[in-house]
Design an enzyme around this catalytic site. Structure first.
Site, PDB file in Angstrom:
ATOM      1  N   ASP A 183      26.642  43.956 -50.217  1.00  0.00           N
ATOM      2  CA  ASP A 183      27.238  44.126 -48.758  1.00  0.00           C
ATOM      3  C   ASP A 183      26.916  45.414 -48.029  1.00  0.00           C
ATOM      4  O   ASP A 183      27.086  46.441 -48.663  1.00  0.00           O
ATOM      5  CB  ASP A 183      28.963  44.165 -49.240  1.00  0.00           C
ATOM      6  CG  ASP A 183      29.625  44.076 -47.766  1.00  0.00           C
ATOM      7  OD1 ASP A 183      29.488  43.046 -46.809  1.00  0.00           O
ATOM      8  OD2 ASP A 183      30.472  44.914 -47.453  1.00  0.00           O
TER       9      ASP A 183
ATOM     10  N   ARG B 245       7.837  16.551 -57.907  1.00  0.00           N
ATOM     11  CA  ARG B 245       6.830  16.460 -58.840  1.00  0.00           C
ATOM     12  C   ARG B 245       5.850  15.494 -58.549  1.00  0.00           C
ATOM     13  O   ARG B 245       5.254  14.628 -59.503  1.00  0.00           O
ATOM     14  CB  ARG B 245       7.536  16.460 -60.097  1.00  0.00           C
ATOM     15  CG  ARG B 245       8.416  17.406 -60.503  1.00  0.00           C
ATOM     16  CD  ARG B 245       9.033  17.298 -61.816  1.00  0.00           C
ATOM     17  NE  ARG B 245       8.190  17.791 -62.740  1.00  0.00           N
ATOM     18  CZ  ARG B 245       7.555  17.355 -63.869  1.00  0.00           C
ATOM     19  NH1 ARG B 245       7.622  16.228 -63.979  1.00  0.00           N
ATOM     20  NH2 ARG B 245       6.363  17.929 -64.870  1.00  0.00           N
TER      21      ARG B 245
ATOM     22  N   GLY C 196       6.895  -0.853 -54.483  1.00  0.00           N
ATOM     23  CA  GLY C 196       5.607  -0.486 -53.548  1.00  0.00           C
ATOM     24  C   GLY C 196       4.808   0.563 -54.214  1.00  0.00           C
ATOM     25  O   GLY C 196       5.222   1.415 -55.087  1.00  0.00           O
ATOM     26  N   ASP C 197       3.584   0.659 -53.658  1.00  0.00           N
ATOM     27  CA  ASP C 197       2.529   2.038 -53.908  1.00  0.00           C
ATOM     28  C   ASP C 197       2.697   2.801 -52.609  1.00  0.00           C
ATOM     29  O   ASP C 197       2.189   2.236 -51.581  1.00  0.00           O
ATOM     30  CB  ASP C 197       1.333   1.249 -54.328  1.00  0.00           C
ATOM     31  CG  ASP C 197       0.460   2.191 -54.660  1.00  0.00           C
ATOM     32  OD1 ASP C 197       0.245   3.417 -54.220  1.00  0.00           O
ATOM     33  OD2 ASP C 197      -0.559   1.970 -55.652  1.00  0.00           O
ATOM     34  N   PHE C 198       2.994   4.067 -52.748  1.00  0.00           N
ATOM     35  CA  PHE C 198       3.093   4.873 -51.540  1.00  0.00           C
ATOM     36  C   PHE C 198       1.657   5.014 -51.057  1.00  0.00           C
ATOM     37  O   PHE C 198       1.549   5.510 -49.919  1.00  0.00           O
ATOM     38  CB  PHE C 198       3.974   6.149 -51.611  1.00  0.00           C
ATOM     39  CG  PHE C 198       3.760   7.029 -52.875  1.00  0.00           C
ATOM     40  CD1 PHE C 198       2.430   7.478 -53.237  1.00  0.00           C
ATOM     41  CD2 PHE C 198       4.714   7.398 -53.723  1.00  0.00           C
ATOM     42  CE1 PHE C 198       2.222   8.271 -54.322  1.00  0.00           C
ATOM     43  CE2 PHE C 198       4.517   8.057 -54.862  1.00  0.00           C
ATOM     44  CZ  PHE C 198       3.296   8.456 -55.124  1.00  0.00           C
TER      45      PHE C 198
END
Length: 641
Positions: free
Chosen positions: A88, A538, A521-523
């Site tokens: 403080d 990650r 899905g496959d990004f």
């Protein structure tokens, strides 16, 4: 740097700064301290009149801030903090305490009182050491304060108002920031400049050294004076200077026992006057003539030499399910454990003793039992078990590091050495080539996500978002924590079809599950779901720049202004030599790489994300948050930016 030796002592400890001040965060980051930020909720309503001096008020406020955070985290988190730092800063002039101004008129009143005068800036600091006994929090508080004298020039009213209208005074003690525009108001500073900024780094470092390197008995000797009685004085000697075999043996024993140096020394010394140090030109009494030429004992090297043995002992104990046998309060003798797992009594006894030496087990005359650490993290079915991740480390990571020499020479990963074939796709060919290996890998990721998810989810306030998409979110462990923390948030986990078809093995039946959707899905190849917030946990460290370009371009194109991207990774220090786990992970020689905070910031800005901030959580993963460019800053107000 005075703090460097102490920083090594803090590796693996959960250090928390109980302050939202960006100045304090920047100062401590610059010193190399890794910590997480948990702003205190302590209401600063202490009666100033109850304190005889301004610094006592600052000390008490700092202590209450730190204790509030320590107690709240102990109740909320599965892992209590080890060290909480509270601070403080106040300004004192003419015997009155000035804190942060409430509005512009209040700021003008403050600055007018400081105009042309010398005033004091006090920062009280509380270092709270935390431990738990029978699930009850125990704390030990160490306090100190720093005073700096500052004098303002004689300033015109026009200049004061111009400064106030800049907006800078509003969140600063005394209504000015010396490190920015407020520096133009100051005629001189006597004392620690950083103390005025908000944190007395030099004094803090000295106190940490006192805690971690208290003077040994051998360093205290009598000095005789002609006119005064004999007094005791001491010199704090480094390991290299002392050369004491007793001191060395104590240090080695302490390290093997895993004792914290915070438990050493006289706690009260922090509130006492500094003890004068007498530097004598004469040799210390009872020292051998050869001591100063004696090489210091290479403790760090010995620990490194034995490090792989310790890891393997834990791996084998996990693989044999030793900790599962001893979970709860079960106490078994070595022969009983050997009988359960069909192993030799001699071999098991040695393994159990090794785990006891590593403080994973307790040993009594009745037999062996788990430590609290083992029950919490090493039993395979415990809530926060790391068992699956440890098995992954044993079966895959350990195998890779046996080929590290080849990896370093070739500059490539050694999957072909381990699996006897070249992997074209890291995940499909290495971890997803059979259902057994797929489930083992998913379990490993599930374990580490469960342990890190709470810190990732709460590193920033995400309550302003209504929809999130966790790209490559595996089993949805992070998604479950997100919906628990944010009742209005809906999360989509976007994962490969092969992963989603096996998630039933890992799904908890928890509150908020109806707000989680799994989309296959496959990004890299498919369109990603629309969301206000995208999450990459990650992910980036594994992939090449070309693959990252595909992924981040796709996220950027899908994001609307004001949407955000949250990245969770192990963040390197700017010199790229810490933390060790990040540097060691880079030896895996994947096509990707580890990055520092500034490198991640540049990467995200390249794809249109601004206001990029980094939070060092003190856990396994650190977190970055960036917003898609927007022409109106008001769109970010819901998120505290």
């Amino acid at each position: 740097m005075v703090l460097c030796p102490v920083i090594r002592k803090l590796v693996g400890k959960r250090v928390v700064l109980a302050s939202a001040s960006p100045r304090r965060q920047e100062i401590l980051n610059s010193a190399g301290l890794r910590f997480e930020v948990v702003p205190s909720r302590f209401k600063e309503t202490l009666d100033k009149a109850a304190f005889s001096t301004p610094y006592e008020y600052a000390l008490e406020t700092a202590k209450q801030k730190a204790l509030e955070v320590a107690n709240r985290m102990n109740k909320k988190d599965f892992r209590s903090p080890d060290v909480v730092i509270g601070a403080d800063t106040i300004v004192s002039v003419d015997g009155q305490i000035l804190e942060k101004p409430a509005d512009k008129q209040h700021a003008y009143s403050m600055l007018s009182r400081l105009n042309g005068k010398e005033h004091s800036v006090f920062t009280g600091v509380a270092i709270v050491l935390c431990s738990t006994k029978d699930k009850q929090l125990e704390t030990e508080v160490f306090e100190f304060y720093e005073e700096t004298k500052v004098k303002f020039s004689d300033l015109s009213e026009e200049l004061l108002w111009e400064y106030i209208h800049s907006g800078e005074p509003m969140d600063k003690a005394g209504g000015y920031g010396i490190q920015s525009l407020g520096g133009m108001l100051v005629e001189y500073v006597h004392g620690d400049f950083l103390n005025v900024v908000g944190f007395p780094l030099n004094h803090f470092c000295k106190k940490l050294v006192e805690l971690y390197y208290p003077p040994s008995k051998d360093a205290i000797h009598h000095v005789k004076h002609d006119s005064v009685p004999s007094v005791e004085t001491f010199e704090v000697l480094s390991d290299e200077e002392s050369g004491s075999s007793n001191s060395t043996q104590q240090n080695v024993t302490s390290m093997l026992k895993g004792e914290s140096a915070f438990s050493c020394g006289d706690p009260g010394s922090l509130r006492k006057k500094e003890v004068a140090q007498h530097v004598s030109g004469e040799p210390m009494a009872n020292c051998s003539e050869n001591v100063e030429n004696q090489a210091p004992f290479p403790t760090i090297l010995i620990e490194l030499l034995d490090g792989f043995k310790a890891s393997k002992a834990m791996f084998v104990a996990c693989k044999l399910k030793v900790f599962d046998l001893l979970k709860g309060k079960d106490i078994l003798k070595a022969k009983d454990v050997a009988a359960h797992i069909n192993a030799s009594v001699c071999g098991i006894e040695r393994l159990l003793d090794a785990c006891t030496a590593l403080e994973l087990l307790n040993k009594t005359n009745e037999g062996y039992s788990n430590t609290e650490l083992a029950n919490k993290f090493l039993v395979s079915d415990s809530e926060y078990s790391l068992h699956g991740f440890i098995i992954h480390a044993n079966d895959y990571v350990w195998q890779f590091f046996t080929h590290l020499e080849s990896a370093v020479k070739e500059g490539t990963n050694q999957n072909h050495q381990i699996f006897e074939k070249k992997a074209q796709n890291l995940f499909q060919d290495t971890f997803y080539h059979s259902r057994e290996t797929k489930l083992r890998f998913m379990n490993a990721m599930h374990c580490i996500i469960k342990v890190t998810a709470r810190d990732v989810a709460t590193a920033f306030d995400l309550s302003g978002f209504r929809s999130a998409c966790d790209l490559g979110g595996c089993t949805g462990a992070l998604a479950h924590v997100l919906v628990q923390e944010y009742p209005d948030l809906h999360v989509t986990v976007f994962e490969l079809p092969d992963v989603i078809e096996n998630i039933s093995c890992f799904q908890p039946l928890g509150q908020g599950s109806s707000r989680i959707t799994f989309t296959p899905g496959d990004f890299f190849k498919d369109n990603i779901p629309k969301a206000d917030l995208y999450i990459l946990s990650r992910i980036l460290h594994d992939w090449s720049d070309d693959k990252i370009d595909i992924l981040l371009s796709k996220i950027s194109d899908t994001c609307k202004p004001g949407s955000a991207l949250l990245v969770a990774e192990i963040v390197l220090g700017e010199e790229k030599i810490s933390p060790p786990r990040a540097v060691l992970q880079s030896l895996s020689m994947t096509e990707g790489k580890q990055r520092s905070s500034s490198e991640y910031k540049q990467l995200l800005e390249k794809y249109g994300f601004t206001w990029v901030q980094t939070k060092m959580t003190g856990n396994f993963l650190d977190v970055l948050l960036g917003f898609k460019k927007t022409t109106h800053n008001s769109e970010l107000s819901n998120f505290g930016f």
